[in-house]
Design a protein around this motif. Structure first.
Motif, PDB file in Angstrom:
ATOM      1  N   THR A  17       0.992  -0.999  -0.175  1.00  0.00           N
ATOM      2  CA  THR A  17      -0.095  -0.294   0.233  1.00  0.00           C
ATOM      3  C   THR A  17       0.209   1.225   0.234  1.00  0.00           C
ATOM      4  O   THR A  17       2.048   1.080   0.294  1.00  0.00           O
ATOM      5  N   GLN A  18       0.224   2.397  -0.675  1.00  0.00           N
ATOM      6  CA  GLN A  18       0.796   4.132  -0.213  1.00  0.00           C
ATOM      7  C   GLN A  18       1.977   3.652   1.291  1.00  0.00           C
ATOM      8  O   GLN A  18       2.793   4.063   1.179  1.00  0.00           O
ATOM      9  N   ASP A  19       0.817   2.963   2.340  1.00  0.00           N
ATOM     10  CA  ASP A  19       1.487   3.485   3.412  1.00  0.00           C
ATOM     11  C   ASP A  19       2.319   3.247   3.832  1.00  0.00           C
ATOM     12  O   ASP A  19       3.810   3.411   4.246  1.00  0.00           O
ATOM     13  N   GLN A  20       2.580   1.224   3.207  1.00  0.00           N
ATOM     14  CA  GLN A  20       3.504   0.373   3.740  1.00  0.00           C
ATOM     15  C   GLN A  20       4.832   0.635   2.585  1.00  0.00           C
ATOM     16  O   GLN A  20       5.738   1.064   3.787  1.00  0.00           O
ATOM     17  N   GLU A  65       6.665   3.732   4.483  1.00  0.00           N
ATOM     18  CA  GLU A  65       7.018   3.275   6.147  1.00  0.00           C
ATOM     19  C   GLU A  65       8.573   2.791   5.355  1.00  0.00           C
ATOM     20  O   GLU A  65       9.505   3.251   6.191  1.00  0.00           O
ATOM     21  N   LYS A  66       8.851   2.407   4.775  1.00  0.00           N
ATOM     22  CA  LYS A  66      10.000   1.694   4.807  1.00  0.00           C
ATOM     23  C   LYS A  66      10.995   2.379   3.520  1.00  0.00           C
ATOM     24  O   LYS A  66      12.105   2.757   4.038  1.00  0.00           O
ATOM     25  N   SER A 110       6.558  10.448   4.188  1.00  0.00           N
ATOM     26  CA  SER A 110       5.054   9.978   5.026  1.00  0.00           C
ATOM     27  C   SER A 110       4.370  10.040   3.630  1.00  0.00           C
ATOM     28  O   SER A 110       4.679  10.083   2.263  1.00  0.00           O
ATOM     29  N   PRO A 111       3.255   8.703   3.647  1.00  0.00           N
ATOM     30  CA  PRO A 111       2.188   8.242   2.722  1.00  0.00           C
ATOM     31  C   PRO A 111       1.777   9.387   1.348  1.00  0.00           C
ATOM     32  O   PRO A 111       1.180   9.244   0.654  1.00  0.00           O
ATOM     33  N   GLN A 112       1.916  10.774   2.310  1.00  0.00           N
ATOM     34  CA  GLN A 112       1.029  11.638   1.203  1.00  0.00           C
ATOM     35  C   GLN A 112       2.067  11.960  -0.026  1.00  0.00           C
ATOM     36  O   GLN A 112       1.566  12.489  -1.326  1.00  0.00           O
ATOM     37  N   SER A 113       3.541  12.210   0.485  1.00  0.00           N
ATOM     38  CA  SER A 113       4.572  11.797  -0.627  1.00  0.00           C
ATOM     39  C   SER A 113       4.458  10.936  -1.644  1.00  0.00           C
ATOM     40  O   SER A 113       4.700  11.206  -3.070  1.00  0.00           O
ATOM     41  N   VAL A 114       4.219   9.901  -0.911  1.00  0.00           N
ATOM     42  CA  VAL A 114       3.607   8.711  -2.686  1.00  0.00           C
ATOM     43  C   VAL A 114       3.279   8.807  -3.174  1.00  0.00           C
ATOM     44  O   VAL A 114       2.561   8.413  -4.194  1.00  0.00           O
TER      45      VAL A 114
END
Length: 346
Positions: free
Chosen positions: A17-20, A23-24, A28-32
């Protein structure tokens, strides 16, 4: 495909996911999300980790064409003296795969040869440095001189090591298999003359002269060098002098005459011909070879200041005629390093 779409595709393929993914990467998920929607691009420092997470190369993130990747490999080797180990392995793997593609095989073969040479040359510089240190520390020991023969082309007394028989065998077969191509014949002549195998050189010169692609200047230049190989210096001098008299403004004649005189250690004549060859060359950008010859002769003669000044001219040529810089081509870095070395000796 733009990078955002490529990242989304690779993320889906990796089952993240974008969150995963965020995290790696430690972001932030927003950047992805911004990347994938083309609202922003990843920072260049993020690309190696991003490629590692997806199990791809950095080139794969950009979705480059094969031609673009081949160009990138060549340009990277031109610009850097030594490639990091991971970059070398990436280039090696890609080029080996391209050897199986008939459309790209010719260029991939040449580039993988360049890649291995590039690595060998980087390692040779290190071997040379340590071999010289070992010899300086123990000048009575004979254990590292042979290394300098391989890394720095130092002369060896042993004819068994100094002759070019294997090169002659290779180029003879190449010339026989390609009877209408001039270059294999020229390379064969170079090696035959270096080994003073004058009779064989005469035969191959006759075949070269019959070729449509034979360079008219080189026909006479080879005759002069074959005469030298027969220890007939007067005849060799006469051939070169006649060429200069017939074509005094021909840059190819002037350059080959300079090479001839330099090989005879007639340095004053060599410098004069190199200067005239450089001035007479109508092409732009010009090659640096005549200036390199002048710089080397000046250093041989102990005129380090003039040698350094000649490197100023070489740097100017590379930067202003070729449009190169230290960031784009290692030859500029090499030239500046040589100038600094010579100034230190001046």
């Amino acid at each position: 495909m733009d990078m955002g779409k490529k990242i989304r595709q690779l993320r889906f393929k990796a089952g993240l996911t974008q969150d995963q993914l965020a995290e790696k990467l430690g972001i932030s998920p927003q950047s992805v999300s911004k990347w994938e929607n083309a609202a922003a691009m990843p920072d260049i420092t993020t690309l190696p980790l991003l490629a590692e997470i997806f199990g791809v190369t950095i080139d794969d993130l950009f979705d480059l064409t094969t031609e673009q990747r081949l160009n990138r490999i060549e340009n990277r080797m031109d610009a850097e003296e030594e490639l990091p180990a991971d970059v070398f392995r990436e280039f090696e793997g890609f080029l080996q795969a391209e050897l199986n593609d008939e459309a790209n095989k010719d260029r991939a073969t040449a580039l993988i040869a360049y890649l291995y040479w590039h690595r060998m040359n980087a390692e040779a510089r290190k071997a040379s440095r340590y071999a010289k240190e070992a010899i300086a520390r123990n000048p009575a020991k004979k254990d590292c001189q042979w290394i300098l023969n391989k890394t720095d082309n130092h002369a060896v007394w042993d004819w068994n090591l100094a002759n070019h028989a294997k090169a002659i065998d290779f180029y003879r077969e190449l010339a026989e298999n390609n009877p209408n191509e001039a270059l294999p014949c020229m390379y064969l002549l170079d090696n035959l003359i270096a080994d003073r195998r004058a009779d064989e050189a005469e035969y191959w010169l006759s075949r070269y002269c019959a070729m449509e692609k034979a360079h008219p200047v080189m026909k006479q230049v080879y005759r002069a060098h074959i005469a030298l190989a027969r220890f007939d210096e007067a005849e060799a001098d006469k051939i070169i002098e006649n060429l200069l008299a017939e074509q005094p403004e021909n840059d190819a004649v002037l350059f080959e005459a300079a090479q001839y005189y330099a090989a005879k250690a007639d340095y004053e004549k060599a410098i004069g011909c190199y200067e005239r060859a450089f001035a007479a060359d109508p092409k732009r950008p010009r090659f640096q070879d005549p200036l390199m010859g002048i710089a080397q002769i000046c250093e041989i003669r102990g005129d380090y200041a003039r040698a350094a000044q000649t490197y100023d001219r070489i740097i100017d040529l590379l930067e202003n005629e070729w449009g190169l810089s230290e960031e784009t081509d290692s030859s500029v870095t090499d030239a500046k390093r040589e100038r600094a070395r010579l100034l230190a000796k001046a």
